[in-house]
Each structure stands twice: as structure tokens, then as C-alpha cells.
Design an enzyme around this catalytic site. Structure first.
Site, PDB file in Angstrom:
ATOM      1  N   SER A  93       0.854  -1.186   0.000  1.00 13.77           N
ATOM      2  CA  SER A  93       0.000   0.000   0.000  1.00 13.77           C
ATOM      3  C   SER A  93       0.890   1.237   0.000  1.00 13.77           C
ATOM      4  CB  SER A  93      -0.877   0.012   1.258  1.00 13.77           C
ATOM      5  OG  SER A  93      -1.475   1.285   1.429  1.00 13.77           O
ATOM      6  N   TYR A 126      -1.300  -0.760  10.249  1.00 13.75           N
ATOM      7  CA  TYR A 126      -1.404  -1.082   8.819  1.00 13.75           C
ATOM      8  C   TYR A 126      -0.158  -0.583   8.088  1.00 13.75           C
ATOM      9  CZ  TYR A 126      -3.578  -1.185   4.113  1.00 13.75           C
ATOM     10  OH  TYR A 126      -3.872  -1.422   2.783  1.00 13.75           O
TER      11      TYR A 126
HETATM   12  P1  NDP Z   1     -11.149  -6.790   0.105  1.00 15.52           P
HETATM   13  O1  NDP Z   1     -11.442  -6.746   1.565  1.00 15.52           O
HETATM   14  O2  NDP Z   1     -12.133  -6.169  -0.845  1.00 15.52           O
HETATM   15  O3  NDP Z   1     -10.891  -8.300  -0.341  1.00 15.52           O
HETATM   16  C1  NDP Z   1     -10.060  -9.098   0.453  1.00 15.52           C
HETATM   17  C2  NDP Z   1     -10.050 -10.530  -0.056  1.00 15.52           C
HETATM   18  O4  NDP Z   1      -9.225 -11.313   0.823  1.00 15.52           O
HETATM   19  C3  NDP Z   1     -11.413 -11.194  -0.020  1.00 15.52           C
HETATM   20  O5  NDP Z   1     -11.459 -12.171  -1.036  1.00 15.52           O
HETATM   21  C4  NDP Z   1     -11.429 -11.845   1.368  1.00 15.52           C
HETATM   22  O6  NDP Z   1     -12.368 -12.890   1.443  1.00 15.52           O
HETATM   23  C5  NDP Z   1      -9.989 -12.334   1.476  1.00 15.52           C
HETATM   24  N1  NDP Z   1      -9.490 -12.458   2.862  1.00 15.52           N
HETATM   25  C6  NDP Z   1      -9.465 -11.483   3.798  1.00 15.52           C
HETATM   26  N2  NDP Z   1      -8.925 -11.938   4.945  1.00 15.52           N
HETATM   27  C7  NDP Z   1      -8.594 -13.244   4.729  1.00 15.52           C
HETATM   28  C8  NDP Z   1      -7.994 -14.241   5.537  1.00 15.52           C
HETATM   29  N3  NDP Z   1      -7.636 -14.008   6.801  1.00 15.52           N
HETATM   30  N4  NDP Z   1      -7.793 -15.460   4.996  1.00 15.52           N
HETATM   31  C9  NDP Z   1      -8.150 -15.712   3.711  1.00 15.52           C
HETATM   32  N5  NDP Z   1      -8.729 -14.800   2.903  1.00 15.52           N
HETATM   33  C10 NDP Z   1      -8.952 -13.580   3.402  1.00 15.52           C
HETATM   34  O7  NDP Z   1      -9.717  -6.097  -0.016  1.00 15.52           O
HETATM   35  P2  NDP Z   1      -8.977  -5.308  -1.207  1.00 15.52           P
HETATM   36  O8  NDP Z   1      -9.155  -6.020  -2.482  1.00 15.52           O
HETATM   37  O9  NDP Z   1      -9.311  -3.878  -1.112  1.00 15.52           O
HETATM   38  O10 NDP Z   1      -7.469  -5.417  -0.687  1.00 15.52           O
HETATM   39  C11 NDP Z   1      -6.549  -6.387  -1.140  1.00 15.52           C
HETATM   40  C12 NDP Z   1      -5.154  -5.949  -0.725  1.00 15.52           C
HETATM   41  O11 NDP Z   1      -4.892  -4.665  -1.271  1.00 15.52           O
HETATM   42  C13 NDP Z   1      -4.958  -5.804   0.795  1.00 15.52           C
HETATM   43  O12 NDP Z   1      -3.696  -6.293   1.153  1.00 15.52           O
HETATM   44  C14 NDP Z   1      -5.052  -4.313   1.013  1.00 15.52           C
HETATM   45  O13 NDP Z   1      -4.313  -3.905   2.150  1.00 15.52           O
HETATM   46  C15 NDP Z   1      -4.421  -3.805  -0.266  1.00 15.52           C
HETATM   47  N6  NDP Z   1      -4.772  -2.416  -0.571  1.00 15.52           N
HETATM   48  C16 NDP Z   1      -6.059  -2.047  -0.849  1.00 15.52           C
HETATM   49  C17 NDP Z   1      -6.356  -0.729  -1.129  1.00 15.52           C
HETATM   50  C18 NDP Z   1      -7.743  -0.267  -1.440  1.00 15.52           C
HETATM   51  O14 NDP Z   1      -7.956   0.960  -1.504  1.00 15.52           O
HETATM   52  N7  NDP Z   1      -8.707  -1.128  -1.626  1.00 15.52           N
HETATM   53  C19 NDP Z   1      -5.312   0.306  -1.127  1.00 15.52           C
HETATM   54  C20 NDP Z   1      -3.996  -0.190  -0.815  1.00 15.52           C
HETATM   55  C21 NDP Z   1      -3.752  -1.502  -0.562  1.00 15.52           C
HETATM   56  P3  NDP Z   1     -13.042 -13.345   2.878  1.00 15.52           P
HETATM   57  O15 NDP Z   1     -13.370 -12.078   3.611  1.00 15.52           O
HETATM   58  O16 NDP Z   1     -14.210 -14.149   2.504  1.00 15.52           O
HETATM   59  O17 NDP Z   1     -11.989 -14.142   3.573  1.00 15.52           O
END
Ligand code: NDP
Length: 256
Positions: free
Chosen positions: A145, A158
Site C-alpha cells: 500500500s 497497517y
Molecule cells: P477486500 O477486503 O475487498 O478483499 C479481500 C479478499 O481477501 C477477499 O477475497 C477476502 O475474502 C480475502 N481475505 C481477507 N482476509 C482473509 C484471511 N484471513 N484469509 C483468507 N482470505 C482472506 O480487499 P482489497 O481487495 O481492497 O485489498 C486487497 C489488498 O490490497 C490488501 O492487502 C489491502 O491492504 C491492499 N490495498 C487495498 C487498497 C484499497 O484501496 N482497496 C489500497 C492499498 C492496498 P473473505 O473475507 O471471505 O476471507
């Protein structure tokens, strides 16, 4: 010329049911890779797998909670048997956040964010190393990020977890270069996903985000997945150890 193809390659994308991970699964599968993904919710995962199958993508999936060590071990066992001990691509995408002032973080919150974001991706690199090495051509991409690059008010835990990923990116790029494994990090600014829906639904907040972004909008998951795919393609074979922001210009904006 195979420089722009992932045909015959295998990939693990963590957290592929929503947001950035979902876009990355489709992008890598679209370039011809066989992809395995995971999430914590069976129903959501099954719905995605059905959809991908109907689109002709080669994607498998398993339920796991990556905040647990055992969950990570089981996931890598599944991946190893599905791909016969060889993995070309590891995308460490799973991540979470909690926004509050530093003085208010509890021990549990600190360890939950550090474990989910940093420890899990570190451990998956350890577990994947023999598979990546066996493939002969490996690529790891951390979804970090901009919070790990500049100071943002989105929570210091974070930020620390993402800063740690960015440093490990540089170390592993050097440590594992001999195994022909490249390691890079992609650092997004606001991307429209379920993770940030709540904060972006606040119009004043969203306006503030956009005002700091030279391109004057938030990003879409596909605008991140395209870079992730590029970093996995043979076309990027001389790029390793880099942290690349996908931020509409935010991190270079002094005062425009
Ligand atoms: P979302 O929350 O929209 O999606 C996260 C995904 O990961 C889902 O498929 C979720 O499914 C899965 N997930 C979450 N926790 C777990 C776990 N403990 N075990 C297995 N699966 C898990 O997140 P984003 O797409 O926004 O973010 C993805 C990455 O990008 C992250 O690392 C975030 O920090 C980073 N990021 C995002 C930004 C943004 O603005 N969106 C900006 C900068 C970085 P489920 O909940 O069913 O497990």
C-alpha cells in the site's frame, strides 16, 4: 514469443473472491496461467469458481483463514499437490485494516493486523520457496500500500505491516535471485473495493482523497491487476526488488 504469456504457468493468489485479488485471478488466468485462490467464505468462493469456469478460466480454490499458521500450511499443501510441487507465481494479496489513533490500538488489534498482513505473507513466501524454485522461474508480488511508502492517517499498524512487506521485497529479491525468483511489491492508493467502501461512502472523505490525487479519481481493481500481471510475465524478467505505486500520482504530489 512467450514474453507476453503465462501459458503453462501456475499461480497462487490469496484472497481472490473480491476486490484486487479477484481482478488479479482473472488477469493471470486471462494470460493463460492455472490459478489457485482462497478466502474464508465457502459460498462466495464457490460462486466465483462457477463464474470463472463459465468464462473458461482455469481456477481452483480452497477455503482457508490465512491468519492461522495451520491454515497457511494446509493451503500450501493443497497448492503443491494441485500443481505437482511447482509454482511460478505467488501473489500475497490478503490484507485488512482498522483505522484509529495509535494510542487506541489494543494488543489483539495490533497482532491481528500484523499477522493477517505481514506474518501471513512472510510465512507463505517461506512455504512457497521450494515450489517457486522447482518451477525454474518464480515471481512473488506483494500487494502492499502507499501507506507503507508515505505517512497517511489510515492507521500506523497497517502502515507498519505494509512497510515491512516493502523491505522484505528488497531482501528476498536479493536472497532468492539465485533461485530465479523475482520479488516485487505493488503499492496502491484508494482502489474501489469492499475494504474501503465504508470510508469512500463518506462523501467528504472521498472528495479529500480525490483532491490529493493528480488523476482526480480513485482507482479500480483492474488498474492494479494489470501491473501485477506484468510483474509476473517473462516480459518483466529484469525487474526485481521494486516497490511500484499505483496511485494516480498521489505519492509524487507535492502541492497541486
Ligand atoms: P477486500 O477486503 O475487498 O478483499 C479481500 C479478499 O481477501 C477477499 O477475497 C477476502 O475474502 C480475502 N481475505 C481477507 N482476509 C482473509 C484471511 N484471513 N484469509 C483468507 N482470505 C482472506 O480487499 P482489497 O481487495 O481492497 O485489498 C486487497 C489488498 O490490497 C490488501 O492487502 C489491502 O491492504 C491492499 N490495498 C487495498 C487498497 C484499497 O484501496 N482497496 C489500497 C492499498 C492496498 P473473505 O473475507 O471471505 O476471507
Amino acid at each position: 514469443d512467450g514474453r507476453w504469456s503465462l501459458q503453462g504457468m501456475t499461480a497462487l493468489v490469496t484472497g481472490g473472491t473480491r476486490g484486487i485479488g479477484h481482478a488479479v485471478v482473472e488477469e493471470l488466468a486471462g494470460f493463460g496461467a492455472a490459478v489457485h485462490t482462497c478466502s474464508r467464505k465457502q459460498d462466495e468462493l464457490n460462486a466465483c469458481l462457477r463464474d470463472w469456469c463459465s468464462k473458461g478460466f482455469r481456477v481452483t480454490g480452497s477455503v482457508c483463514d490465512l491468519s492461522s499458521r495451520e491454515g497457511r500450511q494446509n493451503l500450501m499443501d493443497t497448492v503443491s499437490s494441485a500443481f505437482h510441487g511447482k509454482l511460478n507465481i505467488l501473489i500475497n494479496n490478503v490484507g485488512t485494516n482498522k483505522r484509529k489513533p495509535t494510542t487506541e490500538f489494543t494488543t489483539e488489534e495490533f497482532s491481528f493486523i500484523m499477522t493477517t498482513n505481514f506474518e501471513s505473507s512472510y510465512h507463505l513466501c517461506q512455504l512457497a520457496h521450494p515450489l517457486l524454485k522447482s518451477s525454474g522461474m518464480g515471481s512473488i508480488v506483494f500487494i502492499s500500500s502507499v501507506a507503507g511508502v508515505v505517512a497517511l492517517n489510515s492507521g500506523t499498524v497497517y502502515a507498519a505491516s505494509k512497510g515491512a512487506m516493502n523491505q522484505v521485497t528488497k531482501n528476498l529479491a536479493c536472497e532468492w535471485a539465485k533461485d530465479n525468483i523475482r520479488v516485487n511489491s505493488v503499492a496502491p492508493w484508494y482502489i474501489r473495493t469492499s475494504l474501503v467502501k465504508e470510508v469512500l461512502d463518506d462523501e467528504v472523505f472521498e472528495r479529500n482523497v480525490i483532491s490529493r490525487t493528480p488523476l482526480k479519481r480513485v482507482g479500480e481493481p483492474k488498474e492494479v491487476s494489470s501491473l501485477v500481471a506484468f510483474l509476473c510475465l517473462p516480459a518483466s524478467s529484469y525487474i526485481t526488488g521494486q516497490i511500484i505505486s499505483v496511485d494516480g500520482g498521489m505519492t509524487v504530489n507535492g502541492f497541486y
